[in-house]
Design a protein around this motif. Structure first.
Motif, PDB file in Angstrom:
ATOM      1  N   LYS A  94     -12.143  13.226  -0.738  1.00  0.00           N
ATOM      2  CA  LYS A  94     -11.645  13.368  -2.116  1.00  0.00           C
ATOM      3  C   LYS A  94     -10.606  14.490  -2.193  1.00  0.00           C
ATOM      4  O   LYS A  94     -10.892  15.598  -2.654  1.00  0.00           O
ATOM      5  CB  LYS A  94     -12.813  13.660  -3.072  1.00  0.00           C
ATOM      6  N   PRO A  95      -9.380  14.219  -1.740  1.00  0.00           N
ATOM      7  CA  PRO A  95      -8.345  15.254  -1.791  1.00  0.00           C
ATOM      8  C   PRO A  95      -7.883  15.489  -3.228  1.00  0.00           C
ATOM      9  O   PRO A  95      -8.108  14.663  -4.116  1.00  0.00           O
ATOM     10  CB  PRO A  95      -7.226  14.668  -0.942  1.00  0.00           C
ATOM     11  N   LYS A  96      -7.204  16.602  -3.454  1.00  0.00           N
ATOM     12  CA  LYS A  96      -6.739  16.918  -4.804  1.00  0.00           C
ATOM     13  C   LYS A  96      -5.510  16.105  -5.192  1.00  0.00           C
ATOM     14  O   LYS A  96      -5.255  15.900  -6.384  1.00  0.00           O
ATOM     15  CB  LYS A  96      -6.428  18.410  -4.903  1.00  0.00           C
ATOM     16  N   GLY A  97      -4.723  15.656  -4.211  1.00  0.00           N
ATOM     17  CA  GLY A  97      -3.484  14.965  -4.549  1.00  0.00           C
ATOM     18  C   GLY A  97      -3.112  13.916  -3.523  1.00  0.00           C
ATOM     19  O   GLY A  97      -3.933  13.503  -2.701  1.00  0.00           O
ATOM     20  N   GLY A  98      -1.860  13.489  -3.600  1.00  0.00           N
ATOM     21  CA  GLY A  98      -1.360  12.493  -2.652  1.00  0.00           C
ATOM     22  C   GLY A  98      -1.612  11.066  -3.051  1.00  0.00           C
ATOM     23  O   GLY A  98      -1.624  10.178  -2.194  1.00  0.00           O
ATOM     24  N   PHE A  99      -1.777  10.801  -4.363  1.00  0.00           N
ATOM     25  CA  PHE A  99      -2.180   9.464  -4.794  1.00  0.00           C
ATOM     26  C   PHE A  99      -1.019   8.534  -5.118  1.00  0.00           C
ATOM     27  O   PHE A  99      -1.252   7.378  -5.502  1.00  0.00           O
ATOM     28  CB  PHE A  99      -3.122   9.573  -6.002  1.00  0.00           C
ATOM     29  N   ASP A 100       0.209   9.013  -5.010  1.00  0.00           N
ATOM     30  CA  ASP A 100       1.319   8.066  -5.146  1.00  0.00           C
ATOM     31  C   ASP A 100       1.217   7.061  -4.007  1.00  0.00           C
ATOM     32  O   ASP A 100       0.786   7.373  -2.901  1.00  0.00           O
ATOM     33  CB  ASP A 100       2.657   8.786  -5.136  1.00  0.00           C
ATOM     34  N   LYS A 101       1.608   5.828  -4.280  1.00  0.00           N
ATOM     35  CA  LYS A 101       1.291   4.740  -3.358  1.00  0.00           C
ATOM     36  C   LYS A 101       2.142   4.773  -2.092  1.00  0.00           C
ATOM     37  O   LYS A 101       1.696   4.299  -1.037  1.00  0.00           O
ATOM     38  CB  LYS A 101       1.423   3.392  -4.078  1.00  0.00           C
ATOM     39  N   MET A 102       3.346   5.343  -2.165  1.00  0.00           N
ATOM     40  CA  MET A 102       4.135   5.492  -0.947  1.00  0.00           C
ATOM     41  C   MET A 102       3.447   6.460   0.017  1.00  0.00           C
ATOM     42  O   MET A 102       3.476   6.264   1.234  1.00  0.00           O
ATOM     43  CB  MET A 102       5.553   5.965  -1.269  1.00  0.00           C
ATOM     44  N   ASN A 103       2.797   7.480  -0.531  1.00  0.00           N
ATOM     45  CA  ASN A 103       2.039   8.385   0.333  1.00  0.00           C
ATOM     46  C   ASN A 103       0.812   7.691   0.895  1.00  0.00           C
ATOM     47  O   ASN A 103       0.470   7.847   2.073  1.00  0.00           O
ATOM     48  CB  ASN A 103       1.620   9.642  -0.427  1.00  0.00           C
ATOM     49  N   GLN A 104       0.148   6.885   0.061  1.00  0.00           N
ATOM     50  CA  GLN A 104      -1.034   6.170   0.546  1.00  0.00           C
ATOM     51  C   GLN A 104      -0.669   5.105   1.580  1.00  0.00           C
ATOM     52  O   GLN A 104      -1.512   4.739   2.409  1.00  0.00           O
ATOM     53  CB  GLN A 104      -1.797   5.553  -0.626  1.00  0.00           C
ATOM     54  N   ALA A 105       0.568   4.636   1.542  1.00  0.00           N
ATOM     55  CA  ALA A 105       1.032   3.766   2.622  1.00  0.00           C
ATOM     56  C   ALA A 105       0.919   4.498   3.952  1.00  0.00           C
ATOM     57  O   ALA A 105       0.602   3.896   4.989  1.00  0.00           O
ATOM     58  CB  ALA A 105       2.477   3.338   2.371  1.00  0.00           C
ATOM     59  N   GLY A 106       1.153   5.798   3.918  1.00  0.00           N
ATOM     60  CA  GLY A 106       0.971   6.610   5.119  1.00  0.00           C
ATOM     61  C   GLY A 106      -0.477   6.685   5.558  1.00  0.00           C
ATOM     62  O   GLY A 106      -0.758   6.795   6.762  1.00  0.00           O
ATOM     63  N   ASP A 107      -1.404   6.634   4.600  1.00  0.00           N
ATOM     64  CA  ASP A 107      -2.828   6.580   4.960  1.00  0.00           C
ATOM     65  C   ASP A 107      -3.123   5.331   5.778  1.00  0.00           C
ATOM     66  O   ASP A 107      -3.818   5.381   6.798  1.00  0.00           O
ATOM     67  CB  ASP A 107      -3.707   6.561   3.703  1.00  0.00           C
ATOM     68  N   VAL A 108      -2.608   4.194   5.305  1.00  0.00           N
ATOM     69  CA  VAL A 108      -2.839   2.925   6.005  1.00  0.00           C
ATOM     70  C   VAL A 108      -2.210   2.962   7.390  1.00  0.00           C
ATOM     71  O   VAL A 108      -2.817   2.547   8.386  1.00  0.00           O
ATOM     72  CB  VAL A 108      -2.287   1.741   5.182  1.00  0.00           C
ATOM     73  N   ALA A 109      -0.981   3.471   7.464  1.00  0.00           N
ATOM     74  CA  ALA A 109      -0.308   3.569   8.762  1.00  0.00           C
ATOM     75  C   ALA A 109      -1.108   4.448   9.716  1.00  0.00           C
ATOM     76  O   ALA A 109      -1.244   4.129  10.910  1.00  0.00           O
ATOM     77  CB  ALA A 109       1.102   4.119   8.584  1.00  0.00           C
ATOM     78  N   GLY A 110      -1.644   5.545   9.209  1.00  0.00           N
ATOM     79  CA  GLY A 110      -2.429   6.439  10.047  1.00  0.00           C
ATOM     80  C   GLY A 110      -3.698   5.802  10.561  1.00  0.00           C
ATOM     81  O   GLY A 110      -4.103   6.018  11.713  1.00  0.00           O
ATOM     82  N   VAL A 111      -4.350   5.002   9.702  1.00  0.00           N
ATOM     83  CA  VAL A 111      -5.553   4.283  10.132  1.00  0.00           C
ATOM     84  C   VAL A 111      -5.201   3.309  11.257  1.00  0.00           C
ATOM     85  O   VAL A 111      -5.886   3.248  12.292  1.00  0.00           O
ATOM     86  CB  VAL A 111      -6.188   3.535   8.938  1.00  0.00           C
ATOM     87  N   LEU A 112      -4.131   2.544  11.078  1.00  0.00           N
ATOM     88  CA  LEU A 112      -3.735   1.587  12.116  1.00  0.00           C
ATOM     89  C   LEU A 112      -3.340   2.307  13.400  1.00  0.00           C
ATOM     90  O   LEU A 112      -3.664   1.837  14.507  1.00  0.00           O
ATOM     91  CB  LEU A 112      -2.589   0.716  11.617  1.00  0.00           C
ATOM     92  N   ASP A 113      -2.665   3.430  13.285  1.00  0.00           N
ATOM     93  CA  ASP A 113      -2.309   4.196  14.484  1.00  0.00           C
ATOM     94  C   ASP A 113      -3.560   4.636  15.234  1.00  0.00           C
ATOM     95  O   ASP A 113      -3.626   4.541  16.466  1.00  0.00           O
ATOM     96  CB  ASP A 113      -1.486   5.426  14.107  1.00  0.00           C
ATOM     97  N   ALA A 114      -4.558   5.111  14.492  1.00  0.00           N
ATOM     98  CA  ALA A 114      -5.796   5.576  15.123  1.00  0.00           C
ATOM     99  C   ALA A 114      -6.518   4.442  15.836  1.00  0.00           C
ATOM    100  O   ALA A 114      -7.191   4.667  16.856  1.00  0.00           O
ATOM    101  CB  ALA A 114      -6.716   6.210  14.075  1.00  0.00           C
ATOM    102  N   LEU A 115      -6.368   3.226  15.302  1.00  0.00           N
ATOM    103  CA  LEU A 115      -7.020   2.056  15.902  1.00  0.00           C
ATOM    104  C   LEU A 115      -6.118   1.347  16.902  1.00  0.00           C
ATOM    105  O   LEU A 115      -6.502   0.304  17.435  1.00  0.00           O
ATOM    106  CB  LEU A 115      -7.433   1.088  14.791  1.00  0.00           C
TER     107      LEU A 115
END
Length: 309
Positions: A94-115
């Motif tokens: 539960k981070p304090k920020g980063g909820f714009d969707k372009m930033n969250q696209a980076g979350d998805v990219a990071g998950v795929l990179d880790a896998l």
């Protein structure tokens, strides 16, 4: 003989899904593993199973990645299935920020990179649509096919008209005082969504309501949920700038709407931002497609993902 085997497999699957639908189970089969992926300044809870072409399933508000159990179970027969909880929701941090969707696209990219996954099909619902759109816009080479289900995308098509709908007052509901109002009353707040956005509210079962209400009562979860909505203005700015630069999504897109919700409007919205849009309707369903008609949703999604490339 092959036809017989296919029929037997389909019958077995239908029986399995029917049982899952009746119980509205939110527990993943034992074949699924769970991990926490540290990426992009937060930690994302991820479920994974299967082998073969990768597919990512992104949930929306009022639910978590648990909504996808019937679809994920079916896809795991011949896909590598990845099901994250969005930033701040479910079992993710539960981070304090980063909820714009372009930033969250980076979350998805990071998950795929880790896998170690280079490319995946993406299936999304509700706010998951907005993250999926941003991911496809930002990393088009990483998306094979895209499915968006029953929610608009900020800044795309008739977004300003959609915002005028009084049912969407919650888009502007947030901030410290709103969090205080909802604290300890998460179930009351969420029932409003589950009831008003359903064609048949009883199909969103009591066990499912209890399950999600407990997750949204976790410390920081409602703040994160409100923050997802608060980012819509920035999301609209980002998406309009992307479109104004002459960009369009080039991968095949399936736009699904619930018959009693967005219906074919989903395809009309997506044709403003994509060149290859197929349309579909989940019959008898409102917004909560995996609760109200999971069989049809599974059939529509798997049929599209299974088309010859």
């Amino acid at each position: 003989m092959k036809t017989l085997f296919r029929w037997l497999a389909a019958t077995a699957l239908a029986t399995t899904l029917a049982g899952a639908v009746h119980a509205q189970a939110l527990t993943y089969p034992k074949a699924f593993t769970f991990r926490e992926v540290a990426t992009n300044g937060t930690t994302i809870h991820v479920r994974q199973a299967g082998t073969g072409p990768a597919v990512v399933l992104l949930h929306g508000y009022g639910e978590t990645g648990d909504m996808w159990v019937p679809l994920a179970t079916e896809l795991a027969r011949d896909h590598t299935v990845v099901v994250p909880d969005l930033r701040g929701l479910g079992r993710s941090a539960k981070p304090k920020g980063g909820f714009d969707k372009m930033n969250q696209a980076g979350d998805v990219a990071g998950v795929l990179d880790a896998l170690k996954i280079e490319q995946a099909d993406v299936v999304a619902h509700d706010i998951g649509n907005m993250v999926a759109f941003a991911f496809a816009a930002k990393y088009p080479q990483r998306v094979g096919r895209l499915v968006v289900i029953d929610a608009p995308v900020p800044g795309v098509g008739p977004w300003d008209e959609i915002l005028k709908n009084p049912l969407l007052w919650h888009f502007r509901f947030g901030g410290p005082d709103m969090e205080r109002l909802v604290a300890g009353r998460e179930r009351i707040y969420l029932d409003r969504f589950w009831n008003e956005f359903s064609a048949t509210p009883a199909r969103f079962s009591e066990p499912a309501r209890q399950h999600y209400a407990k997750l949204y009562a976790l410390p920081g979860a409602m703040h994160s949920g409100f923050s997802q909505f608060a980012a819509f203005d920035q999301d609209a700015i980002d998406n309009r700038a992307w479109l104004a630069a002459g960009n369009q999504l080039k991968m095949p897109v399936l736009a699904l709407g619930g018959e009693k919700s967005f219906g074919l409007v989903m395809a009309a919205v997506m044709r403003n931002a994509a060149t290859d849009v197929r349309e579909g309707v989940v019959p008898g369903s409102g917004h909560w497609i995996m609760e109200e008609n999971p069989q049809a949703t599974v059939a529509l999604v798997t049929g599209f993902l299974g088309e010859k490339r």
